[in-house]
Design an enzyme around this catalytic site. Structure first.
Site, PDB file in Angstrom:
ATOM      1  N   GLU A   1       0.823  -1.211   0.000  1.00  0.00           N
ATOM      2  CA  GLU A   1       0.000   0.000   0.000  1.00  0.00           C
ATOM      3  C   GLU A   1       0.857   1.261   0.000  1.00  0.00           C
ATOM      4  OE1 GLU A   1      -2.932  -0.392  -0.894  1.00  0.00           O
ATOM      5  OE2 GLU A   1      -3.099  -2.514  -0.412  1.00  0.00           O
TER       6      GLU A   1
ATOM      7  N   HIS B   1       1.942   2.182  -3.389  1.00  0.00           N
ATOM      8  CA  HIS B   1       0.940   2.947  -4.149  1.00  0.00           C
ATOM      9  C   HIS B   1       1.068   4.444  -3.888  1.00  0.00           C
ATOM     10  CE1 HIS B   1      -1.468  -0.005  -6.224  1.00  0.00           C
ATOM     11  NE2 HIS B   1      -1.609  -0.730  -5.119  1.00  0.00           N
TER      12      HIS B   1
END
Length: 173
Positions: A133, A136
């Site tokens: 994550e 990202h």
């Protein structure tokens, strides 16, 4: 809002830090992200995946669901030297998985949506989710972590999956 899919340019952008004291929409953003993550279904989602270029992630590693963790401005401050390669999927690359090498243990520092500092010592799957994550937030996708040969093969599989109807939000992590 929808989960964006590759090659949407927002997925390659570096997200901006958030000021938890002044950003009044963080709670609503995190609720929306959690709902979208569960509906996908996935175990994590970063704000850039829904077109919001803010350093915010949500994830849930509890098998019962409903234990969502929301982090603002997360960063890996320490990683062990021991690594493991495992297949990862991504809500923004539906229909495929890619072998990604990552440290087995990490320490992540972040803030809660209310601004409290947190330090998370994570290992195994939890460490992998945090790294995925946070990638990202820096505009990095799983295909960017693959070898050139694996990336090429993954993109071929991805195009085939999309042609067969795979839609964003249909893969875990």
């Amino acid at each position: 809002m929808d989960v964006l899919s590759h090659p949407n340019p927002a997925l390659k952008q570096v997200a901006a830090r958030v000021d938890c004291a002044t950003e009044t929409d963080l709670r609503d953003l995190c609720k929306t992200m959690a709902r979208m993550m569960y509906e996908a279904p996935g175990v994590g989602l970063a704000a850039p995946q829904i077109g919001v270029l803010k350093r915010v992630i949500v994830y849930d590693i509890d098998e019962e669901k409903g234990s969502v963790i929301a982090l603002c401005n997360p960063e890996i401050v320490e990683a062990c030297e021991d690594v493991e390669t495992d297949d990862e999927g991504c809500l923004s690359l539906p229909g495929i998985s890619v072998p990604v090498e990552r440290p087995l243990r990490v320490i992540c520092e972040a803030q809660t949506i209310s601004g409290a500092a947190v330090r998370i010592e994570a290992e195994g799957f939890h460490a992998r989710i945090l790294q995925h994550e946070i990638d990202h937030l820096d505009g990095v996708l799983i295909i960017d972590r693959a070898t050139p040969e694996e990336r090429k093969a993954a993109l071929i599989r991805y195009r085939e999956a999309v042609e067969q109807g795979a839609r964003p939000g249909q893969t875990s992590i």
